[in-house]
Design an enzyme around this catalytic site. Structure first.
Site: not given
Length: 862
Positions: A126-127
């Site tokens: 996600y990052t």
């Protein structure tokens, strides 16, 4: 049958298992130390951090590039350079992006990268991340052969052994890690201060630590806070090991009737959510008093942990307890352990600074050599092209008549003395280079290259020029990052008590019959003239009244002596401060009184000096003297101060300097044998006075006795005492006592109806302890009974308390001086009320000088 895997004629080497384990463990230890847990002293990076930045550099995710998924970066690191778990690599990447972990982050993260509350980062899928400008400065010149490269884990690629590091990253961002048998914990610092320190070291190679510390004042943590004391910093910088005390930064907000403690900055690596929970638990378990609510108001603008106090709580005391009991104060243990030349070593600050400068010197030399070689190679080509242009017709003719490229190359080399590289460059030259403009550009470039070669050659020959380059680069780094200090450094608090945070002010302490106590600044009571009607000192409950009051300083220690003979401690500043009319707080909430135990005397003192003693006076005329040092170590449950008879109670306790005890008949210890005492004659009085101080006790019926302090020898805490005075009347009792320094002093006595007088001590003859005494004040229905006595002091005022709760301050010097056997003048206009207690207090400026006082006529009672 199982086949024997060893043939009978096979050679087998026997090894010692113990030796094998030692060797294997040593190999493992060195692998962890060098390859995993400890940073390099030059670039301040552990292998995993270095590999992450190098992989990001390979991927082209610079500070101006688009973000790239963290999973992609982690995958490249694992697949190419770091064959370990993805979680460990991602955790390292996350930490480099946290501005509360790194003084200047090396990774610019997008997404959830954790928080100071201990929240974990979002999953790597996600990052996203990219390098910061700091990371680019660490990697700058990596492509110029500035550092050595080593094979990766499978020899398929190469990776840098160390980064060029234009920034002193080890000290800037610090490092922590646990290896086998050793650990490192290096604190972060301010980049501005580090650059200033490095510049100082460049200017003076022999500079000492003291001079360096004028620039590098100490660690500078990303979460701010306050460092207390430089002793730990100096020790760490000098030896590489030390302990630094770090506190949260707070401020006090004043609200109506209460204070609020606000935590603005936390100590380094303290979990805010856990701190919040710990404080709440301490309040719930009643281990910290005075806190009503704790809440977290932190937002994107910063930390704001709010601690609301109760109305009667002192913020300084609560804050001090929080520092002692929570992680609002921590100790940062410094161990400046790093790798140099493949060996772990604990470095001093100067050693680390010198290592960085030497590393930069090596990088600049290697970079200069690389650039010089590149410039010479280019100059070599340009010189060949210039020869070709100078002989362009011959060159073109030679090329036209050559059978192929090889023969043309050989012909150029043979005819014009060119190298193979030069010949190839001529053959590769476009026809556009034959124009006049291009010829001028070529000549200008050659001139520029030759000047560069001369400059680079000069750099390699001059250490001064190399240091100038280092200096210029450091100044460039300083201007680029602008990293001022955010952690404050203040003097050590080891010798600072909480009292140093509390003003030492004059206070009036009152306690009621029901046991409610409070303190009020004495300036709240204005001074009035004799006969003034006073001000309400406290609002009491219907069935309550003020029983005693006294004046003292905020830092004094109060000794509470109860009807059971127990003595308790309490600092004055721990008593809740109230308004002049406030009811106060139940004393049972401040000291550990037993059920039905009642306070009978309160003694303020500034210390527990062995040269002082306490003289206890009881209602039945008993006196007992005990050294003050006997009470210096009091437990919370108190100690026994005096044994009292069943029908007796404590009246007062006074402090006096200890005097050598005179020998006397032990039969007086139980109060008997008084008939054997002889009154000291006037002739002997002076001689006795020279030996020390005197005790002076007065009774309700106006009698008094003055005897030498050393006639009461010091005895233990649990003793009963001896007889001080015998009463002429059955209903008489002791109501007060003082210590007389010399006979020139004046004694002020006051009756229930507010009548009082000043009398010099020499008017009361010195007697032996146990006598019946002499008249102190002539009592009449207008005066009623005697209330008490105090010593006159021109620096003090008289405070009188009435049964209705009024207090009045009177200038002692305004009270008329009168003889021993007289009544005196009106000191307090009681208007049907009665004085119940008197005390002294420090002088204050009077704002009430227009009050007219009435006088009574002195009455000679002789």
């Amino acid at each position: 049958m199982e086949e024997n895997i060893f043939s009978s004629n096979q050679d087998i080497d026997a090894i010692d298992v113990e030796d094998s384990i030692k060797a294997s463990y040593l190999d493992y230890s060195m692998s962890v130390i060098i390859g995993r847990a400890l940073p390099d002293a030059r670039d301040g990076l552990k292998p995993v951090h270095r590999r992450i930045l190098y992989a990001m550099n390979d991927l082209g995710v610079g500070s101006r590039s688009p973000y790239k998924k963290s999973a992609r970066i982690v995958g490249d690191v694992i697949g190419k350079y770091h064959p370990h778990g993805d979680t460990a690599v991602y955790d390292a990447l996350v930490r480099m992006a946290q501005n509360f972990s790194m003084r200047v982050p090396a990774v610019d993260g997008q997404g959830n990268f954790g928080s100071v509350d201990g929240d974990g980062a979002a999953a790597m899928r996600y990052t996203e991340a990219r390098m910061t400008v700091l990371a680019e400065e660490l990697l700058r010149d990596l492509d110029k052969d500035t550092v050595d490269f080593i094979p990766n884990y499978d020899d398929s690629l190469s990776e840098p052994d160390v980064l060029p590091a234009r920034v002193p990253n080890l000290l800037l961002n610090g490092s922590s890690g646990i290896a086998v048998g050793m650990a490192t914990n290096i604190p972060p610092h301010s980049l501005d201060e580090l650059v200033n320190g490095l510049l100082t070291l460049l200017d003076d190679k022999e500079v000492g630590l003291e001079d360096i510390m004028t620039h590098i004042k100490g660690p500078d943590f990303p979460t701010g806070g306050i460092i207390f004391g430089k002793k730990g910093i100096i020790e760490a910088y000098k030896t590489g090991r030390g302990r630094i005390k770090l506190r949260a930064k707070t401020h006090i907000e004043k609200k109506p009737n209460k204070d609020v403690i606000v935590v603005d900055e936390l100590p380094y690596q303290v979990n805010k959510a856990k701190l919040h929970a710990d404080i709440a638990d301490l309040v719930k378990e009643k281990l910290i008093d005075g806190i009503s609510e704790v809440r977290d108001e932190s937002d994107r603008d910063g930390i704001r942990l709010v601690i609301e106090l109760k109305r009667d709580a002192m913020s300084e005391i609560v804050l001090n307890n929080l520092f002692k009991s929570t992680q609002m104060e921590v100790t940062f243990g410094v161990i400046m352990l790093a790798i140099n030349n493949k060996e772990p070593k604990v470095f001093s600050l100067l050693e680390l600074l010198k290592l960085f400068l030497n590393h930069r010197k090596t990088v600049i030399i290697r970079r200069t050599i690389f650039e010089l070689q590149k410039a010479r190679a280019r100059a070599h080509i340009l010189e060949g092209l210039k020869i070709a242009l100078d002989n362009i017709d011959a060159v073109i003719n030679l090329i036209k008549t050559s059978a192929d490229t090889n023969s043309a190359r050989d012909g150029l080399m043979a005819k014009f003395g060119l190298s193979e590289l030069q010949s190839n460059a001529i053959l590769d030259m476009r026809l556009s280079k034959l124009t006049g403009l291009e010829r001028e550009k070529l000549e200008a470039e050659l001139k520029e290259i030759l000047e560069l070669i001369e400059k680079l050659d000069a750099i390699l020959k001059s250490e001064t020029l190399i240091e100038n380059i280092i200096r210029d680069e450091l100044l460039e780094i300083k201007s680029k990052f602008k990293c001022p200090r955010i952690t404050d450094i203040v003097d050590d608090y080891d010798d600072i008590d909480v009292e140093d945070l509390i003003p030492n002010e004059n206070m009036v302490v009152t306690i009621t019959h029901r046991g409610y106590i409070k303190r009020v600044p004495s300036k709240s009571y204005e001074k009035q003239k004799r006969g003034g009607k006073g001000k309400v000192a406290v609002t009491t409950y219907d069935d309550d009244f003020i029983e005693s009051f006294f004046t003292c300083m905020s830092h004094d220690t109060l000794m509470f002596v109860t009807d059971r003979g127990q003595l308790y401690w309490l600092k004055v500043y721990k008593i809740p401060e109230g308004s002049r009319t406030a009811k106060g707080k139940a004393v049972v909430n401040l000291i550990s009184l037993q059920a039905d135990e009642k306070i009978k005397a309160i003694i303020p003192t500034t210390d527990f000096d062995e040269s002082k003693s306490l003289a206890f006076f009881t209602k039945n005329g008993i006196v007992k003297r005990t050294n003050l040092s006997e009470f210096k170590n009091i437990r919370s449950i108190g100690v026994k101060a005096i044994n009292l008879d069943d029908n007796d109670e404590l009246v007062t306790v006074v402090i006096a300097n200890s005097e050598p005890d005179e020998s006397y008949d032990d039969s007086f210890e139980d109060g008997e044998g008084v008939s054997n005492l002889q009154t000291i004659s006037e002739d002997n009085s002076e001689n006795s006075l020279e030996s020390g101080k005197m005790l002076f006790a007065v009774t309700k019926k106006g009698m008094c006795i003055k005897f030498a302090l050393n006639k009461v020898r010091q005895i233990g805490r649990v003793s009963r005492g001896v007889t001080a005075i015998r009463f002429k009347e059955n209903l008489d009792e002791v109501v007060g006592a003082v210590v007389i320094e010399n006979d020139s002093q004046e004694i002020l006595s006051v009756s229930q109806k507010g009548i009082g007088k000043r009398t010099t001590a020499d008017e009361y003859r010195l007697q032996s302890r146990g006598g019946k005494g002499v008249i102190c004040m002539k009592l009449t229905p207008k005066t009623k009974d005697l209330v008490g006595v105090v010593m006159v002091d021109e620096e003090m005022d008289l405070m009188a308390l009435t049964s209705s709760g009024k207090m009045i301050r009177v200038d002692m010097q305004s009270i008329r001086k009168a003889g021993r056997n007289t009544s005196g003048v009106i000191v307090v206009n009681v208007d049907g009320d009665e004085v119940v207690s008197i005390a002294r207090c420090p002088k204050e400026e009077s704002d009430d000088d227009d009050i007219v006082a009435d006088d009574t006529q002195e009455q000679d009672m002789e």
